[in-house]
Design a protein around this motif. Structure first.
Motif, PDB file in Angstrom:
ATOM      1  N   THR B 166      16.407  17.625  -3.256  1.00 23.21           N
ATOM      2  CA  THR B 166      16.604  18.958  -2.683  1.00 23.21           C
ATOM      3  C   THR B 166      17.065  19.924  -3.774  1.00 23.21           C
ATOM      4  O   THR B 166      16.730  21.104  -3.733  1.00 23.21           O
ATOM      5  N   ASP B 170      14.547  23.122  -4.957  1.00 28.77           N
ATOM      6  CA  ASP B 170      15.064  24.430  -4.547  1.00 28.77           C
ATOM      7  C   ASP B 170      14.299  25.548  -5.250  1.00 28.77           C
ATOM      8  O   ASP B 170      14.016  25.468  -6.433  1.00 28.77           O
ATOM      9  N   TRP B 173      15.626  26.746  -8.592  1.00 33.17           N
ATOM     10  CA  TRP B 173      15.743  25.839  -9.747  1.00 33.17           C
ATOM     11  C   TRP B 173      15.260  26.586 -11.001  1.00 33.17           C
ATOM     12  O   TRP B 173      14.087  26.954 -11.091  1.00 33.17           O
TER      13      TRP B 173
END
Lengths: 221, 221
Positions: B166, B170, B173
């Motif tokens: 996760t 994201d 990121w």
């Protein structure tokens, strides 16, 4: 006793051949499910995996029967143990096909693979399936040359796999991190499947000839 | 005969315990090499891996000797085969630690891991090493409760691994695709290491008690 041993060893080899065929079918269907976003096919691979697990359990039982009833020694003993290891690798190949099918199901109806990497997976899938079918061939034909060809095919998968990384690592990769993560894991599954196929082929050469070919393979990152 | 069998089985168990300790050391050092960009430590893990491969070959020879000289049947036979499978899993754990060390070396002197995922790897490394040390414990103490605790720890690694995805998936990121690919593969190595540790623990419970615990584990994506 020797005759009973060879009959039982042939049965065990027949089971390994059938497992090779099952995991080849699984990877063929999983790859089609992945490329065509075919949910039905993905579900079929997922539900068929239990048959591979059962076949592996049957191989183990046959190997135990051989060991317990025939008490083989020397090469005969190593042949039975090689068959046990081959069955384990084949089960793992089934698991890897299952992972591919689950990835196809998880993203359905969206495609998992961005367009530019699709040909890599089509090719890796093709070679993986060929490797597993050759493993089946080797068991049935006892043709050692076929076994040797498996290592060349594995090199092909490693090459495609390496090239795949240069595609997703390219600065201009426009498909984002999530797609790159999927591609990375899926690439790894195809590469490991090929590694296991090589390991199976080597074990089978040993089961058939009593001699282990070359040094051990395995995945190098 | 029964006494000779048990002496040789104890020797085999001792070798499996030593392998567990070797692969625990390897993962501990590989994780430190990864977190601290420590090239020397990475090189050490890489050069030490041959000792794990040799230990596995020794285990195989001991198992062959047991099978050939003692011709065990029923549970005794399954115990020896379980030891063979455990040795294979331990060797694979060594390979996975080796992959981690090679990743650290490949990026040196740059760090492989972006800052936000470092704690996940510190934790997965800690749990992986604990799993391997517990496997060693179980072999020496024959304490089945310790073996059972290994499955709880494996769940912990799976949780961290899921959470790690996760983080890199994201939208925010900021570390790019290349870092995400490294993190994906490394996460997979830690997760597989834990899976193999569970498999070893189960085999060891069987070697010690003659009874296989629960259903088979394995990696679910």
């Amino acid at each position: 006793m020797r005759e009973a041993y060879h009959v039982e060893l042939d049965n065990l080899a027949e089971n390994l051949a059938r497992m090779s065929s099952q995991v080849a079918d699984a990877m063929e269907r999983a790859t089609r499910a992945l490329l065509d976003s075919d949910l039905g096919l993905a579900e079929q691979v997922i539900s068929d995996d239990v048959a591979v697990d059962n076949a592996r359990a049957d191989c183990e039982e046959q190997a135990y029967a051989l060991l317990a009833l025939q008490a083989p020694v020397a090469t005969d003993l190593r042949v039975v143990v090689a068959a046990l290891h081959a069955a384990e690798s084949l089960e793992r190949m089934g698991d890897l096909a299952l992972h591919v099918a689950k990835a196809a199901r998880r993203r359905h109806p969206d495609p998992v693979l961005p367009e530019p990497v699709r040909p890599y997976f089509a090719k890796m899938g093709e070679v993986d399936v060929r490797l597993a079918r050759r493993a089946e061939d080797v068991i049935r034909s006892k043709d050692i040359e076929v076994a040797r060809s498996i290592e060349t095919d594995d090199d092909e998968v490693d090459d495609i796999h390496r090239h795949l990384f240069t595609v997703i690592m390219d600065k201009d990769w426009p498909h984002g991190v999530a797609a790159a993560v999927d591609v990375t894991l899926l690439g790894r599954f195809y590469e490991r499947y090929a590694d296991h196929a090589v390991s199976v082929a080597r074990r089978i050469v040993f089961v058939v000839t009593g001699q282990m070919p070359g040094s051990s393979g395995g995945s190098e990152l």
